[in-house]
Design a protein around this motif. Structure first.
Motif, short mmCIF file in Angstrom:
data_model
loop_
_atom_site.label_atom_id
_atom_site.label_comp_id
_atom_site.label_asym_id
_atom_site.label_seq_id
_atom_site.Cartn_x
_atom_site.Cartn_y
_atom_site.Cartn_z
N ILE A 277 0.85 -1.19 0.00
CA ILE A 277 0.00 0.00 0.00
C ILE A 277 0.88 1.24 0.00
N SER A 278 0.40 2.29 -0.66
CA SER A 278 1.19 3.49 -0.83
C SER A 278 1.34 4.29 0.46
N SER A 279 2.22 5.28 0.39
CA SER A 279 2.53 6.09 1.56
C SER A 279 1.57 7.26 1.76
N TRP A 280 0.68 7.48 0.81
CA TRP A 280 -0.23 8.61 0.92
C TRP A 280 -1.69 8.14 0.82
N LEU A 281 -2.54 8.92 1.42
CA LEU A 281 -3.95 8.61 1.43
C LEU A 281 -4.49 8.54 0.01
N GLY A 282 -5.20 7.48 -0.31
CA GLY A 282 -5.78 7.31 -1.63
C GLY A 282 -4.83 6.78 -2.67
N GLY A 283 -3.65 6.38 -2.27
CA GLY A 283 -2.66 5.87 -3.20
C GLY A 283 -2.91 4.43 -3.60
N ASP A 284 -1.94 3.88 -4.30
CA ASP A 284 -2.08 2.56 -4.89
C ASP A 284 -2.00 1.43 -3.87
N THR A 285 -2.65 0.35 -4.22
CA THR A 285 -2.44 -0.92 -3.55
C THR A 285 -2.07 -1.96 -4.60
N SER A 286 -1.43 -3.01 -4.17
CA SER A 286 -1.02 -4.06 -5.07
C SER A 286 -1.12 -5.40 -4.35
N TYR A 287 -1.52 -6.43 -5.10
CA TYR A 287 -1.70 -7.75 -4.52
C TYR A 287 -1.06 -8.82 -5.39
N ALA A 288 -0.55 -9.83 -4.74
CA ALA A 288 -0.12 -11.01 -5.45
C ALA A 288 -1.34 -11.72 -6.04
N ASP A 289 -1.15 -12.33 -7.20
CA ASP A 289 -2.26 -13.03 -7.84
C ASP A 289 -2.86 -14.12 -6.94
N SER A 290 -2.03 -14.73 -6.14
CA SER A 290 -2.47 -15.84 -5.30
C SER A 290 -3.44 -15.42 -4.20
N VAL A 291 -3.45 -14.14 -3.86
CA VAL A 291 -4.31 -13.67 -2.78
C VAL A 291 -5.35 -12.67 -3.23
N LYS A 292 -5.26 -12.22 -4.45
CA LYS A 292 -6.17 -11.20 -4.95
C LYS A 292 -7.61 -11.68 -4.87
N GLY A 293 -8.47 -10.84 -4.33
CA GLY A 293 -9.86 -11.20 -4.14
C GLY A 293 -10.15 -11.85 -2.81
N ARG A 294 -9.12 -12.25 -2.10
CA ARG A 294 -9.30 -12.87 -0.79
C ARG A 294 -8.72 -12.01 0.34
N PHE A 295 -7.61 -11.33 0.06
CA PHE A 295 -6.94 -10.52 1.07
C PHE A 295 -7.13 -9.04 0.76
N THR A 296 -7.17 -8.24 1.80
CA THR A 296 -7.28 -6.80 1.66
C THR A 296 -6.27 -6.12 2.58
N ILE A 297 -5.45 -5.27 1.99
CA ILE A 297 -4.51 -4.49 2.78
C ILE A 297 -5.10 -3.11 3.05
N SER A 298 -4.88 -2.60 4.23
CA SER A 298 -5.34 -1.26 4.56
C SER A 298 -4.31 -0.58 5.46
N ARG A 299 -4.46 0.72 5.58
CA ARG A 299 -3.50 1.50 6.35
C ARG A 299 -4.22 2.56 7.15
N ASP A 300 -3.78 2.73 8.37
CA ASP A 300 -4.26 3.82 9.20
C ASP A 300 -3.27 4.96 9.04
#
Length: 123
Positions: free
Chosen positions: A51-74
């Motif tokens: 996940i990116s360093s700024w609010l509203g920035g990019d996220t990226s997922y490995a194909d093996s977890v895409k659709g199952r895992f969600t990364i988030s940041r406070d």
């Protein structure tokens, strides 16, 4: 110094869910990208999500977890989370959080690491 501490790992059955947390202490990681990696016995450290360093920035997922895992940041804190749903035995690994100056699947791009938290998914 920067310390990252993961928590939330554990044992669950296939199809279950876990939520991992990574919290920083000792310093501020302003401007850093953060990511989750995992490492299974006998295997290389594998990219999971970033996940990116700024609010509203990019996220990226490995194909093996895409659709199952969600990364988030406070963004008010130095903390990231990984919501893991529909877990599979193949997800079993030690999960690490990292912080770096680039959003990348390459672990070499990350400067700081936590100690890891074990996730075990039984069948």
């Amino acid at each position: 110094q920067v310390q990252l501490v993961e928590s939330g790992g554990g044992l669950t059955q296939a199809g279950g869910s876990l939520r991992l947390s990574c919290e920083a202490s000792g310093s501020t990681l302003s401007g850093y990208f953060m990511a989750w990696f995992r490492q299974a016995p006998g295997k290389e450290r594998e990219f999971v999500a970033a996940i990116s360093s700024w609010l509203g920035g990019d996220t990226s997922y490995a194909d093996s977890v895409k659709g199952r895992f969600t990364i988030s940041r406070d963004y008010a804190k130095t903390a990231i989370y990984l919501q893991m749903n529909r877990l599979k035995p193949e997800d079993t690994a030690v999960y690490y959080c990292g912080a770096g100056r680039k959003l990348s699947p390459d672990p070499r791009q990350y400067d700081f690491w936590g100690q890891g938290t074990q996730v075990t998914v039984s069948s």
